[in-house]
Write an enzyme that holds these catalytic residues in place. Sequence first.
Site, PDB file in Angstrom:
ATOM      1  N   CYS A  83     -58.032  -6.567  24.787  1.00 26.87           N
ATOM      2  CA  CYS A  83     -57.973  -6.485  26.254  1.00 26.87           C
ATOM      3  C   CYS A  83     -56.750  -5.708  26.723  1.00 26.87           C
ATOM      4  CB  CYS A  83     -57.976  -7.886  26.861  1.00 26.87           C
ATOM      5  SG  CYS A  83     -56.625  -8.910  26.263  1.00 26.87           S
TER       6      CYS A  83
ATOM      7  N   GLU B 248     -58.846 -14.801  32.745  1.00 25.53           N
ATOM      8  CA  GLU B 248     -58.155 -13.788  31.931  1.00 25.53           C
ATOM      9  C   GLU B 248     -59.147 -12.653  31.730  1.00 25.53           C
ATOM     10  OE1 GLU B 248     -55.052 -13.763  30.585  1.00 25.53           O
ATOM     11  OE2 GLU B 248     -54.409 -15.695  31.376  1.00 25.53           O
TER      12      GLU B 248
HETATM   13  P1  NAD Z   1     -68.283 -12.232  25.836  1.00 21.25           P
HETATM   14  O1  NAD Z   1     -69.523 -11.422  25.977  1.00 21.25           O
HETATM   15  O2  NAD Z   1     -68.045 -12.975  24.561  1.00 21.25           O
HETATM   16  O3  NAD Z   1     -68.256 -13.229  27.083  1.00 21.25           O
HETATM   17  C1  NAD Z   1     -67.207 -14.151  27.289  1.00 21.25           C
HETATM   18  C2  NAD Z   1     -67.794 -15.540  27.451  1.00 21.25           C
HETATM   19  O4  NAD Z   1     -68.620 -15.579  28.616  1.00 21.25           O
HETATM   20  C3  NAD Z   1     -68.658 -15.974  26.280  1.00 21.25           C
HETATM   21  O5  NAD Z   1     -68.273 -17.271  25.878  1.00 21.25           O
HETATM   22  C4  NAD Z   1     -70.064 -15.938  26.841  1.00 21.25           C
HETATM   23  O6  NAD Z   1     -70.898 -16.925  26.275  1.00 21.25           O
HETATM   24  C5  NAD Z   1     -69.846 -16.215  28.317  1.00 21.25           C
HETATM   25  N1  NAD Z   1     -70.900 -15.617  29.143  1.00 21.25           N
HETATM   26  C6  NAD Z   1     -71.478 -14.403  28.980  1.00 21.25           C
HETATM   27  N2  NAD Z   1     -72.400 -14.192  29.950  1.00 21.25           N
HETATM   28  C7  NAD Z   1     -72.420 -15.304  30.736  1.00 21.25           C
HETATM   29  C8  NAD Z   1     -73.156 -15.693  31.903  1.00 21.25           C
HETATM   30  N3  NAD Z   1     -74.070 -14.896  32.443  1.00 21.25           N
HETATM   31  N4  NAD Z   1     -72.887 -16.899  32.435  1.00 21.25           N
HETATM   32  C9  NAD Z   1     -71.972 -17.715  31.886  1.00 21.25           C
HETATM   33  N5  NAD Z   1     -71.241 -17.390  30.785  1.00 21.25           N
HETATM   34  C10 NAD Z   1     -71.456 -16.212  30.216  1.00 21.25           C
HETATM   35  O7  NAD Z   1     -66.987 -11.350  26.021  1.00 21.25           O
HETATM   36  P2  NAD Z   1     -66.755 -10.102  26.979  1.00 21.25           P
HETATM   37  O8  NAD Z   1     -66.783 -10.530  28.395  1.00 21.25           O
HETATM   38  O9  NAD Z   1     -67.595  -8.949  26.551  1.00 21.25           O
HETATM   39  O10 NAD Z   1     -65.241  -9.781  26.559  1.00 21.25           O
HETATM   40  C11 NAD Z   1     -64.706  -8.538  26.741  1.00 21.25           C
HETATM   41  C12 NAD Z   1     -63.945  -8.458  28.067  1.00 21.25           C
HETATM   42  O11 NAD Z   1     -62.976  -9.494  28.099  1.00 21.25           O
HETATM   43  C13 NAD Z   1     -63.182  -7.182  28.235  1.00 21.25           C
HETATM   44  O12 NAD Z   1     -63.246  -6.779  29.574  1.00 21.25           O
HETATM   45  C14 NAD Z   1     -61.756  -7.578  27.882  1.00 21.25           C
HETATM   46  O13 NAD Z   1     -60.771  -6.753  28.449  1.00 21.25           O
HETATM   47  C15 NAD Z   1     -61.714  -8.962  28.410  1.00 21.25           C
HETATM   48  N6  NAD Z   1     -60.715  -9.736  27.692  1.00 21.25           N
HETATM   49  C16 NAD Z   1     -59.658 -10.206  28.375  1.00 21.25           C
HETATM   50  C17 NAD Z   1     -58.671 -10.895  27.707  1.00 21.25           C
HETATM   51  C18 NAD Z   1     -57.461 -11.434  28.392  1.00 21.25           C
HETATM   52  O14 NAD Z   1     -56.756 -12.207  27.765  1.00 21.25           O
HETATM   53  N7  NAD Z   1     -57.183 -11.074  29.626  1.00 21.25           N
HETATM   54  C19 NAD Z   1     -58.803 -11.112  26.329  1.00 21.25           C
HETATM   55  C20 NAD Z   1     -59.927 -10.635  25.683  1.00 21.25           C
HETATM   56  C21 NAD Z   1     -60.890  -9.952  26.371  1.00 21.25           C
END
Ligand code: NAD
Length: 479
Positions: A250, A216
């Site tokens: 998102c 997602e």
């Molecule tokens: P985040 O930084 O919290 O990361 C998401 C998860 O990935 C966390 O649990 C984190 O611990 C893990 N993570 C981070 N780096 C990692 C690595 N190198 N290796 C393994 N795991 C790792 O959240 P984010 O990515 O900044 O979230 C924002 C993004 O998510 C935006 O692009 C947003 O559009 C998207 N998003 C999508 C949805 C959806 O439902 N499609 C919902 C919310 C957010």
Amino acid sequence: MSTQASRPGSIRDAVTAARSLFATGASKPLAWRLDRLKAMNQMLLDHRDDFSSALAADLGKHPAEAWLTEIGFLTAEISHTAKHLKRWLAPQRVEVPPALQPAKAHTVLEPLGVVLVIAPWNYPIQLLLAPVIGALAAGNTVVAKPSEMAPACSAALARWVPEYLSGAVTVVEGGVPETTELLAERFDHIFYTGNGRVGRIVMEAAARHLTPVTLELGGKSPVYIDDTVDMKAAAARIAWGKFMNAGQTCVAPDYVLGTPGALARLARELGKAILAQHGDDPAHSPAYGRMATDAAFARVAGMLEQDLRHGEGSRLVSGGRHEAATRYIEPTVLHVGSGAALMKEEIFGPVLPLVTVESAQDAINFINVRDKPLSLYVFSSDTGVRAAFTQRTSSGALNFGVPVAHLSVPGLPFGGVGASGMGNYHGQHSVHTFSHRKPVLDKPLSPDTLALVYPPSGALKRQVITRLVAPAKRRLRAR
Ligand code: NAD
């Protein structure tokens, strides 16, 4: 790592325990699944205030928004799932072709096993527990990793989930090292929500075990608006969808496309809508959130500054103030050119660029040369325009007249396409995501109609095969 699994080696132990419980078959009966959903519902109601305070601490979320978009969202998803689960799980009959008769065929949904859910920080409770609802409803056990970027929510989940869902769901807190360790384990499905860069890491790790994934992801979700709509009502909806959670949603409208006339009218109405929803100083509005981290603040404020100072064709409509110390960015609307910094990546903050196009077709071309969006929002009452967007664009979802709200229709699958993600969930779609749809064929040994195709095959058998069993030529009925 302050977690339910905090000793060295405990991540492996957590996965092993989840697998052992699944192997006993305890998670398969409908009653077990419904009990777990009931327990999660009870947890959300008993500790509503605790979850709400955690959301306020991490993201400055107002309790009303916390209920609408997180806690209440989850209780609604649980109640929809619990109400329909028995019917969703019923075996589905499938027609058997005459050549294989007598026989009966159906499909059954079987749980996959142990599911890993990895959640982001922007809706830290909803986006961890909504997939968990589907995984439990489908009869799986779960290891769930909240985002370390929302530490208060992560702590609340690690505190209450074990008390209500012991064994069924294990919470593992932590950041990159813990997630990396988790990803080295074998799961039966990985459900990841977050950005595309980490999505690629997750998919690579899953490939090593041939584990299926749901990703997602995000991206830029466009709005198209024309002169045929009630501009005041449209502006109120766009402002609501854009500025909730300070733009860190998102499916928030990322930018607006329209003709110069439509954008000029929208710009005027957006200013009024922001005033009506957040007052003349949104810094003091209890309903208005903050950027989650200093890095998120610096990224969005940096793009805004760059476009206001150097962006060709950039013109501020409203807002623009920001303060690093409180990670505050005022709800901001501005005209930009298509080469603006704000148009290069997902904004994920409370800044709404307006981009001029010549026509609806021009807007469709603009969208189609970019990554497929997670959502696309069209404000037009022109049936030709609505049909053109439906037929000539591809996006995770397409909404007419309202942003964001499709998430709250549990019958609609939620997910992306292309760069915005793969797979989907919510309601029955979650149960399908976390199940294997197993075909079951049952053909009595007598009479043995298959004897007609057993070798050796003489002329008569060949005729039977080409005429009845696998006809050489099948005419498609003309429409
Ligand atoms: P985040 O930084 O919290 O990361 C998401 C998860 O990935 C966390 O649990 C984190 O611990 C893990 N993570 C981070 N780096 C990692 C690595 N190198 N290796 C393994 N795991 C790792 O959240 P984010 O990515 O900044 O979230 C924002 C993004 O998510 C935006 O692009 C947003 O559009 C998207 N998003 C999508 C949805 C959806 O439902 N499609 C919902 C919310 C957010």
